[in-house]
Write an enzyme that holds these catalytic residues in place. Structure first.
Site, PDB file in Angstrom:
ATOM      1  N   CYS A 170      -3.341  -3.498   4.577  1.00  0.00           N
ATOM      2  CA  CYS A 170      -2.392  -4.514   5.073  1.00  0.00           C
ATOM      3  C   CYS A 170      -2.818  -5.936   4.738  1.00  0.00           C
ATOM      4  O   CYS A 170      -2.126  -6.895   5.067  1.00  0.00           O
ATOM      5  CB  CYS A 170      -2.248  -4.409   6.588  1.00  0.00           C
ATOM      6  N   HIS A 216      -2.118  -9.915  12.425  1.00  0.00           N
ATOM      7  CA  HIS A 216      -1.574  -8.680  11.843  1.00  0.00           C
ATOM      8  C   HIS A 216      -1.122  -7.829  13.033  1.00  0.00           C
ATOM      9  O   HIS A 216      -1.857  -7.694  14.017  1.00  0.00           O
ATOM     10  CB  HIS A 216      -2.652  -7.958  11.017  1.00  0.00           C
ATOM     11  N   SER A 259      -7.065  -2.275   6.718  1.00  0.00           N
ATOM     12  CA  SER A 259      -8.051  -1.219   6.946  1.00  0.00           C
ATOM     13  C   SER A 259      -8.923  -1.009   5.721  1.00  0.00           C
ATOM     14  O   SER A 259      -8.539  -1.316   4.599  1.00  0.00           O
ATOM     15  CB  SER A 259      -7.342   0.088   7.302  1.00  0.00           C
ATOM     16  N   GLU A 307       0.843  -1.194   0.000  1.00  0.00           N
ATOM     17  CA  GLU A 307       0.000   0.000   0.000  1.00  0.00           C
ATOM     18  C   GLU A 307       0.880   1.247   0.000  1.00  0.00           C
ATOM     19  O   GLU A 307       0.406   2.346   0.266  1.00  0.00           O
ATOM     20  CB  GLU A 307      -0.966  -0.004   1.179  1.00  0.00           C
ATOM     21  N   LYS A 323      -4.049  -7.598  22.611  1.00  0.00           N
ATOM     22  CA  LYS A 323      -5.476  -7.436  22.946  1.00  0.00           C
ATOM     23  C   LYS A 323      -6.307  -8.423  22.140  1.00  0.00           C
ATOM     24  O   LYS A 323      -7.278  -8.985  22.645  1.00  0.00           O
ATOM     25  CB  LYS A 323      -5.938  -6.006  22.657  1.00  0.00           C
ATOM     26  N   ASN A 355       5.389  -1.235  12.368  1.00  0.00           N
ATOM     27  CA  ASN A 355       4.406  -1.760  11.414  1.00  0.00           C
ATOM     28  C   ASN A 355       5.026  -1.830  10.023  1.00  0.00           C
ATOM     29  O   ASN A 355       5.598  -0.844   9.546  1.00  0.00           O
ATOM     30  CB  ASN A 355       3.168  -0.849  11.395  1.00  0.00           C
TER      31      ASN A 355
HETATM   32  P1  HMG Z   1      -1.952   6.958  21.227  1.00  0.00           P
HETATM   33  O1  HMG Z   1      -2.130   8.408  21.192  1.00  0.00           O
HETATM   34  O2  HMG Z   1      -0.559   6.427  21.462  1.00  0.00           O
HETATM   35  O3  HMG Z   1      -3.027   6.263  22.213  1.00  0.00           O
HETATM   36  O4  HMG Z   1      -2.468   6.355  19.879  1.00  0.00           O
HETATM   37  P2  HMG Z   1      -3.202   6.167  23.773  1.00  0.00           P
HETATM   38  O5  HMG Z   1      -3.106   7.489  24.412  1.00  0.00           O
HETATM   39  O6  HMG Z   1      -4.472   5.392  23.907  1.00  0.00           O
HETATM   40  O7  HMG Z   1      -1.986   5.272  24.329  1.00  0.00           O
HETATM   41  C1  HMG Z   1      -1.694   4.016  23.839  1.00  0.00           C
HETATM   42  C2  HMG Z   1      -1.621   3.030  25.001  1.00  0.00           C
HETATM   43  O8  HMG Z   1      -0.570   3.433  25.880  1.00  0.00           O
HETATM   44  C3  HMG Z   1      -2.877   2.938  25.861  1.00  0.00           C
HETATM   45  O9  HMG Z   1      -3.011   1.579  26.219  1.00  0.00           O
HETATM   46  C4  HMG Z   1      -2.525   3.770  27.083  1.00  0.00           C
HETATM   47  O10 HMG Z   1      -3.266   3.412  28.255  1.00  0.00           O
HETATM   48  C5  HMG Z   1      -1.073   3.425  27.221  1.00  0.00           C
HETATM   49  P3  HMG Z   1      -4.455   0.872  26.223  1.00  0.00           P
HETATM   50  O11 HMG Z   1      -5.290   1.642  27.178  1.00  0.00           O
HETATM   51  O12 HMG Z   1      -4.992   0.992  24.809  1.00  0.00           O
HETATM   52  O13 HMG Z   1      -4.172  -0.526  26.616  1.00  0.00           O
HETATM   53  N1  HMG Z   1      -0.274   4.386  28.024  1.00  0.00           N
HETATM   54  C6  HMG Z   1       0.619   4.015  28.938  1.00  0.00           C
HETATM   55  N2  HMG Z   1       1.001   2.795  29.390  1.00  0.00           N
HETATM   56  C7  HMG Z   1       1.968   2.737  30.370  1.00  0.00           C
HETATM   57  N3  HMG Z   1       2.532   3.854  30.884  1.00  0.00           N
HETATM   58  C8  HMG Z   1       2.193   5.080  30.475  1.00  0.00           C
HETATM   59  C9  HMG Z   1       1.198   5.194  29.463  1.00  0.00           C
HETATM   60  N4  HMG Z   1       0.612   6.246  28.810  1.00  0.00           N
HETATM   61  C10 HMG Z   1      -0.284   5.722  27.946  1.00  0.00           C
HETATM   62  N5  HMG Z   1       2.769   6.150  31.000  1.00  0.00           N
HETATM   63  C11 HMG Z   1      -2.996   4.718  18.249  1.00  0.00           C
HETATM   64  C12 HMG Z   1      -2.521   4.957  19.651  1.00  0.00           C
HETATM   65  C13 HMG Z   1      -3.005   3.241  17.940  1.00  0.00           C
HETATM   66  C14 HMG Z   1      -4.433   5.253  18.092  1.00  0.00           C
HETATM   67  C15 HMG Z   1      -2.063   5.488  17.291  1.00  0.00           C
HETATM   68  O14 HMG Z   1      -0.755   5.012  17.429  1.00  0.00           O
HETATM   69  C16 HMG Z   1      -2.467   5.341  15.842  1.00  0.00           C
HETATM   70  O15 HMG Z   1      -3.347   6.042  15.341  1.00  0.00           O
HETATM   71  N6  HMG Z   1      -1.790   4.408  15.081  1.00  0.00           N
HETATM   72  C17 HMG Z   1      -2.103   4.147  13.695  1.00  0.00           C
HETATM   73  C18 HMG Z   1      -3.381   3.345  13.512  1.00  0.00           C
HETATM   74  C19 HMG Z   1      -3.231   1.903  13.946  1.00  0.00           C
HETATM   75  O16 HMG Z   1      -2.144   1.369  14.080  1.00  0.00           O
HETATM   76  N7  HMG Z   1      -4.379   1.216  14.085  1.00  0.00           N
HETATM   77  C20 HMG Z   1      -4.395  -0.191  14.410  1.00  0.00           C
HETATM   78  C21 HMG Z   1      -5.649  -0.891  13.879  1.00  0.00           C
HETATM   79  S1  HMG Z   1      -5.862  -0.576  12.127  1.00  0.00           S
HETATM   80  C22 HMG Z   1      -4.725  -1.655  11.370  1.00  0.00           C
HETATM   81  O17 HMG Z   1      -4.220  -2.547  11.985  1.00  0.00           O
HETATM   82  C23 HMG Z   1      -4.407  -1.390   9.948  1.00  0.00           C
HETATM   83  C24 HMG Z   1      -3.078  -0.704   9.674  1.00  0.00           C
HETATM   84  O18 HMG Z   1      -2.016  -1.592   9.846  1.00  0.00           O
HETATM   85  C25 HMG Z   1      -3.098  -0.098   8.276  1.00  0.00           C
HETATM   86  C26 HMG Z   1      -3.511  -0.970   7.107  1.00  0.00           C
HETATM   87  O19 HMG Z   1      -4.296  -1.903   7.171  1.00  0.00           O
HETATM   88  O20 HMG Z   1      -3.076  -0.592   6.042  1.00  0.00           O
HETATM   89  C27 HMG Z   1      -2.841   0.461  10.621  1.00  0.00           C
END
Ligand code: HMG
Length: 395
Positions: free
Chosen positions: A111, A233, A309, A79, A242, A276
């Site tokens: 993906c 994935h 996605s 992609e 998870k 990733n």
């Molecule tokens: P973020 O801002 O890092 O999210 O975005 P957050 O604030 O929810 O923090 C992440 C985790 O860290 C959370 O854990 C927090 O609690 C934890 P959770 O509650 O979810 O278990 N955290 C801490 N833990 C320990 N100590 C601390 C601390 N602070 C926070 N101090 C997000 C995360 C995935 C949204 C972002 O990185 C993103 O947008 N990534 C891109 C999209 C993505 O990867 N999506 C996955 C599903 S879609 C997919 O798999 C397809 C893809 O591969 C593309 C394709 O298919 O082409 C993406």
């Protein structure tokens, strides 16, 4: 006829970014990335490394001359393609010196598409039992500086040689796909980085996992106890964890649960260091599992969850071939290779990962020297990308 993965090759970029450095620079707690996402480092590709150089390098490492004379189809799943028209597989066919009477194409669905490529390869070999098909999953995941997705970037390629009587994994016929028209992650033609509804994408990933796994079990009368391992994935390892916890059947005997858990941990080791790699992420997980698990043997069944996605998901399975370990590297050697990547400061990462080709009025550009794998993008000449094999002295 048994058809499946006979060889697996892997390539990633030669530069890396430590997640602790990224956390400090972005004002985040390092534990957010190390514990919240389960990530330690990301592979960072310079402008002279793209899906073609990574894909060709991954394949070159595993192919013999005999393979090159017998491959009659090359499918590149990606992609982050470099051309809207010409398939990356055509460049790779040339760079690898594969015999001319071959079909070379590119496939897309975020993906997910390498999973469809494997099925196409399997159908092709079913009709042409002596043919070998090269499937390459190659991507550079780039979200942009300071974006929420920045911590889940990465770069890498997995190459798989599909044959009859494969030495690693026999692909089974039973599989289940699921499609939902959703806007969790997409990249319009005019944008170099994706638009992402991050939290929504994680919810959809988990819900499509549950929906497809429930239906798969019902349709084929299977349960988790039939499998020695489950690969996911891996956009970032915490989401795969998870997913694993979501499908883990608490009523299973403790010993089976422990084996599945241990194998899951082995399957995320490489992604924790690389990030990733989109189409290749599931297969990087499979490679990590096969090279690091001490609990697998020939005949074991492995389940896989592919997610792209947009969105398309699929559950499919394979059976490990006897002696599969002989076809693979040792996990510790692979980790050693990863440790040899050049660490970048955040400033250098921002400069190198987001460098754009500065084309002159003729559509030509040259680049600074960067370390690459076996192949490098040398220049753009009148809008044509010029690739070369890197000589030993340059490496
Ligand atoms: P973020 O801002 O890092 O999210 O975005 P957050 O604030 O929810 O923090 C992440 C985790 O860290 C959370 O854990 C927090 O609690 C934890 P959770 O509650 O979810 O278990 N955290 C801490 N833990 C320990 N100590 C601390 C601390 N602070 C926070 N101090 C997000 C995360 C995935 C949204 C972002 O990185 C993103 O947008 N990534 C891109 C999209 C993505 O990867 N999506 C996955 C599903 S879609 C997919 O798999 C397809 C893809 O591969 C593309 C394709 O298919 O082409 C993406």
């Amino acid at each position: 006829m048994k058809i499946g993965i006979d060889k697996i090759g892997f390539a990633t970029a030669q530069y890396m970014l430590d997640m602790n450095d990224l956390a400090h620079s972005r004002g985040a707690e390092p534990e957010k990335f190390s514990k919240g996402l389960l990530l330690q480092a990301l592979s960072i590709a310079p402008i002279t490394e793209d899906i073609i150089t990574l894909g060709a390098s991954a394949a070159e490492k595993m192919l013999t001359q005999d393979d090159k004379e017998n491959i009659d189809m090359i499918i590149v799943a990606t992609e982050s393609g470099v051309d809207q028209s010409k398939a990356a597989a055509v460049y790779i066919h040339h760079l690898l010196g594969i015999q001319p009477f071959a079909r070379s194409i590119e496939m897309k669905e975020a993906c997910y598409s390498a999973t469809a490529a494997l099925d196409y390869a399997k159908l092709h070999i079913g009709k042409n039992p002596d043919s070998k098909v090269l499937v390459i999953a190659s991507d550079i995941a780039k979200y942009g500086i300071g974006t929420p997705g920045e911590s889940t970037q990465g770069a890498g390629s997995i190459a798989m040689l599909l044959t009859k009587d494969p030495a690693i994994l026999v692909l089974q016929d039973q599989s289940l796909a699921l499609t939902r028209d959703i806007m969790d992650f997409w990249r319009p033609n005019y944008s170099t980085t994706p638009f992402v509804n991050g939290m929504y994408s994680t919810k959809q990933y988990l819900d499509m996992l549950k929906t497809s796994w429930d239906e798969y079990q019902k349709r084929f009368n299977k349960s988790l106890a039939d499998f020695a391992a489950f690969c996911f994935h891996i956009p970032f390892p915490k989401l795969a964890l998870k997913g694993f916890n979501k499908i883990l059947d608490k009523s299973l005997p403790e010993a089976i649960k422990e084996k599945l858990k241990d194998n899951f941990e082995q399957s995320i080791l490489y992604s924790q260091q690389i990030g990733n790699i989109y189409t290749g992420s599931l297969f990087l997980g499979l490679l990590s599992l096969l090279e690091n698990s001490t609990k697998l043997q020939g005949g074991d069944q492995i389940a896989m969850f592919s997610y792209g996605s947009g969105a398309v998901a699929e559950i499919f399975t394979g059976t490990l071939a006897e002696g599969f370990q002989q076809q693979l590297s040792k996990g510790q050697d692979r980790m050693q290779e990863l440790r040899q990547r050049i660490p970048l400061s955040v400033e250098d990462y921002e400069r190198i990962f987001f460098e754009n080709a500065l084309l002159d009025e003729n559509g030509s550009a040259s680049f600074a020297e960067y370390k690459t794998g076996i192949f490098a993008l040398r220049e753009i000449f009148e809008h044509q990308r010029i690739y070369q094999k890197v000589t030993v002295n340059e490496k």
